[in-house]
Motif scaffolding. Structure first.
Motif, PDB file in Angstrom:
ATOM      1  N   GLU A  76      10.125 -54.064  21.888  1.00 41.77           N
ATOM      2  CA  GLU A  76       9.032 -54.838  20.912  1.00 41.77           C
ATOM      3  C   GLU A  76       7.781 -54.896  22.318  1.00 41.77           C
ATOM      4  OE1 GLU A  76      10.520 -58.812  19.573  1.00 41.77           O
ATOM      5  OE2 GLU A  76      11.293 -57.120  18.016  1.00 41.77           O
ATOM      6  N   LEU A  77       8.259 -55.158  23.730  1.00 42.95           N
ATOM      7  CA  LEU A  77       7.469 -55.788  24.962  1.00 42.95           C
ATOM      8  C   LEU A  77       6.289 -54.064  25.114  1.00 42.95           C
ATOM      9  CD1 LEU A  77       5.420 -56.616  26.473  1.00 42.95           C
ATOM     10  CD2 LEU A  77       7.715 -56.999  28.014  1.00 42.95           C
ATOM     11  N   ILE A  78       7.511 -53.104  24.541  1.00 51.05           N
ATOM     12  CA  ILE A  78       6.566 -51.789  24.969  1.00 51.05           C
ATOM     13  C   ILE A  78       6.015 -51.578  24.052  1.00 51.05           C
ATOM     14  CG2 ILE A  78       7.457 -49.022  25.188  1.00 51.05           C
ATOM     15  CD1 ILE A  78      10.370 -50.278  25.957  1.00 51.05           C
ATOM     16  N   ILE A  79       5.937 -51.591  22.686  1.00 48.38           N
ATOM     17  CA  ILE A  79       5.229 -51.483  21.947  1.00 48.38           C
ATOM     18  C   ILE A  79       4.555 -52.122  22.324  1.00 48.38           C
ATOM     19  CG2 ILE A  79       4.868 -51.333  19.445  1.00 48.38           C
ATOM     20  CD1 ILE A  79       8.015 -50.581  18.607  1.00 48.38           C
ATOM     21  N   ARG A  80       4.215 -53.293  22.393  1.00 46.65           N
ATOM     22  CA  ARG A  80       2.837 -54.058  22.589  1.00 46.65           C
ATOM     23  C   ARG A  80       2.180 -53.986  23.502  1.00 46.65           C
ATOM     24  NH1 ARG A  80       3.395 -60.411  20.940  1.00 46.65           N
ATOM     25  NH2 ARG A  80       5.314 -59.949  19.196  1.00 46.65           N
ATOM     26  N   LEU A  81       2.500 -53.643  24.711  1.00 45.94           N
ATOM     27  CA  LEU A  81       2.334 -53.252  25.877  1.00 45.94           C
ATOM     28  C   LEU A  81       1.471 -51.991  25.820  1.00 45.94           C
ATOM     29  CD1 LEU A  81       4.383 -54.792  28.717  1.00 45.94           C
ATOM     30  CD2 LEU A  81       2.178 -55.174  28.244  1.00 45.94           C
ATOM     31  N   HIS A  82       2.226 -50.797  24.725  1.00 46.20           N
ATOM     32  CA  HIS A  82       1.565 -49.693  24.619  1.00 46.20           C
ATOM     33  C   HIS A  82       0.386 -49.583  23.568  1.00 46.20           C
ATOM     34  CE1 HIS A  82       0.916 -45.256  22.865  1.00 46.20           C
ATOM     35  NE2 HIS A  82       1.432 -44.692  24.112  1.00 46.20           N
ATOM     36  N   LYS A  83       0.785 -50.517  22.824  1.00 46.77           N
ATOM     37  CA  LYS A  83      -1.460 -50.785  21.718  1.00 46.77           C
ATOM     38  C   LYS A  83      -2.155 -51.104  22.227  1.00 46.77           C
ATOM     39  CE  LYS A  83      -2.154 -52.567  17.750  1.00 46.77           C
ATOM     40  NZ  LYS A  83      -1.920 -53.661  16.836  1.00 46.77           N
ATOM     41  N   ILE A  92       2.827 -50.490  32.030  1.00 47.87           N
ATOM     42  CA  ILE A  92       3.829 -51.152  31.434  1.00 47.87           C
ATOM     43  C   ILE A  92       5.146 -50.913  31.635  1.00 47.87           C
ATOM     44  CG2 ILE A  92       5.180 -50.254  29.218  1.00 47.87           C
ATOM     45  CD1 ILE A  92       3.338 -48.547  27.855  1.00 47.87           C
ATOM     46  N   ALA A  93       5.951 -50.364  32.965  1.00 45.01           N
ATOM     47  CA  ALA A  93       6.909 -50.900  33.746  1.00 45.01           C
ATOM     48  C   ALA A  93       6.977 -51.889  34.048  1.00 45.01           C
ATOM     49  CB  ALA A  93       6.952 -49.477  34.140  1.00 45.01           C
ATOM     50  N   ASP A 101       8.790 -46.294  34.714  1.00 44.16           N
ATOM     51  CA  ASP A 101       7.728 -45.542  34.120  1.00 44.16           C
ATOM     52  C   ASP A 101       8.404 -44.175  33.834  1.00 44.16           C
ATOM     53  OD1 ASP A 101       7.867 -44.048  36.100  1.00 44.16           O
ATOM     54  OD2 ASP A 101       5.925 -43.920  36.528  1.00 44.16           O
ATOM     55  N   ASN A 102       9.224 -43.465  34.157  1.00 41.36           N
ATOM     56  CA  ASN A 102      10.237 -42.247  33.524  1.00 41.36           C
ATOM     57  C   ASN A 102      10.946 -42.889  32.552  1.00 41.36           C
ATOM     58  OD1 ASN A 102       9.638 -39.498  33.794  1.00 41.36           O
ATOM     59  ND2 ASN A 102      11.544 -39.508  34.735  1.00 41.36           N
ATOM     60  N   GLU A 103      11.214 -43.551  32.381  1.00 38.45           N
ATOM     61  CA  GLU A 103      12.589 -44.133  31.591  1.00 38.45           C
ATOM     62  C   GLU A 103      11.677 -44.434  30.159  1.00 38.45           C
ATOM     63  OE1 GLU A 103      15.155 -47.349  32.808  1.00 38.45           O
ATOM     64  OE2 GLU A 103      16.359 -47.180  30.875  1.00 38.45           O
ATOM     65  N   TRP A 108       9.813 -43.988  24.982  1.00 36.15           N
ATOM     66  CA  TRP A 108       8.446 -43.405  23.928  1.00 36.15           C
ATOM     67  C   TRP A 108       8.899 -42.762  22.924  1.00 36.15           C
ATOM     68  CZ3 TRP A 108       5.032 -46.970  21.643  1.00 36.15           C
ATOM     69  CH2 TRP A 108       4.155 -47.347  20.916  1.00 36.15           C
ATOM     70  N   ASN A 109       8.433 -41.320  24.066  1.00 37.91           N
ATOM     71  CA  ASN A 109       8.015 -39.812  23.575  1.00 37.91           C
ATOM     72  C   ASN A 109       9.476 -39.570  22.532  1.00 37.91           C
ATOM     73  OD1 ASN A 109       5.743 -39.788  24.949  1.00 37.91           O
ATOM     74  ND2 ASN A 109       6.769 -38.945  26.747  1.00 37.91           N
TER      75      ASN A 109
END
Length: 238
Positions: A76-83, A92-93, A101-103, A108-109
DNA sequence: AAGCTACCCAACCGCCGGCCA
DNA sequence: TTGGCCGGCGGTTGGGTAGCT
């Protein structure tokens, strides 16, 4: 398929790291510390590029790295931060302790981008007019059946035939809520002309409250990543 | 069991900005 | 001011593998 060379033009190792190489690198960095990566291969006794050593250390060998099993909360945090930040994986990492960051970029991809693409919701609200809850006659609660995916969506309300505003039930979106309530007030004037309501930039968690709905209407919850797919979240007769 | 396909993710590539001589 | 070096970053590749036929 083109084979990736095992050595570069200078005979330096490429490709997967061996356990022995990991041990040499980890021992060296633990003893000396991070930095000066160009000199690390020579000093550590590795036939690698400094960049490769740095990457291996940062993404795999350094202490406190979490591996695999990204939790729902992290997702959820990744999605929010990506937005918020876009493809700025290192930023984000930085908000996810133990993750690289790589992970996050890989996650994401390979996973999240596909999930996001399938998010688009229509909330059908038949016969709202007949609904008279005891506690508050002007509020109805909508609970998503796929809560995580709603969290970063933006809303675009169409065809609502009576003033409404949307209140997030949980924290984290207060500022956005205020902005949209203001926007909504402006839209109300247009609504009286029997125009389609259209406002956006609203986020909410896994449930939300809609207040002020008096007539039946239709609310489209539009995911800003994908405007085509629609699924019904709310079709029970209140 | 074998072949194929899709997916995951470690690692590489190339660009960019900061630093220093 | 300029050019070289270095580290950081995001994009991309390709080897490994799980799942399917």
């Amino acid at each position: 398929m083109k084979q990736r060379a095992k050595y570069d033009e200078d005979g330096v190792n490429k490709g997967a790291w061996t356990a022995e190489e990991d041990e040499l690198l980890a021992s060296y960095v633990n003893a000396v510390g991070e930095g000066n990566w160009t000199s690390v291969p020579k000093k550590a006794g590795l036939n690698r590029r400094g960049k490769s050593c740095r990457l291996r250390w940062l993404n795999y060998l350094r202490p406190n790295i979490k591996r695999g099993n990204i939790s729902v909360e992290e997702e959820e945090l990744i999605i929010r931060l990506h937005k918020l930040l876009g493809n700025r994986w290192s930023l984000i990492a930085g908000r996810l302790p133990g993750r690289t960051d790589n992970e996050i970029k890989n996650y994401w991809n390979t996973t999240l981008s596909k999930k996001i693409q399938t998010k688009k919701f229509t909330i059908n609200m038949p016969n709202i007019k007949a609904w008279k809850p005891k506690s508050n006659p002007l509020e109805t609660k909508i609970t998503s059946s796929i809560s995580y995916s709603i969290q970063t969506t933006e809303l675009e309300c169409t065809k609502a035939s009576y003033p409404l505003h949307v209140l997030p039930s949980t924290s984290g979106v207060i500022q956005t809520q205020q902005i949209n309530q203001q926007n909504f007030q402006e839209e109300l004037m247009e609504e009286k002309k029997d125009k389609v309501l259209d406002y956006n930039s609203f986020s909410f968690d896994d449930e939300m409250w809609i207040a002020g709905l008096e007539f039946g209407g239709e609310i489209n919850v539009v995911d800003d990543y994908d405007n085509d797919l629609v699924c019904s979240l709310f079709d029970k007769n209140l």
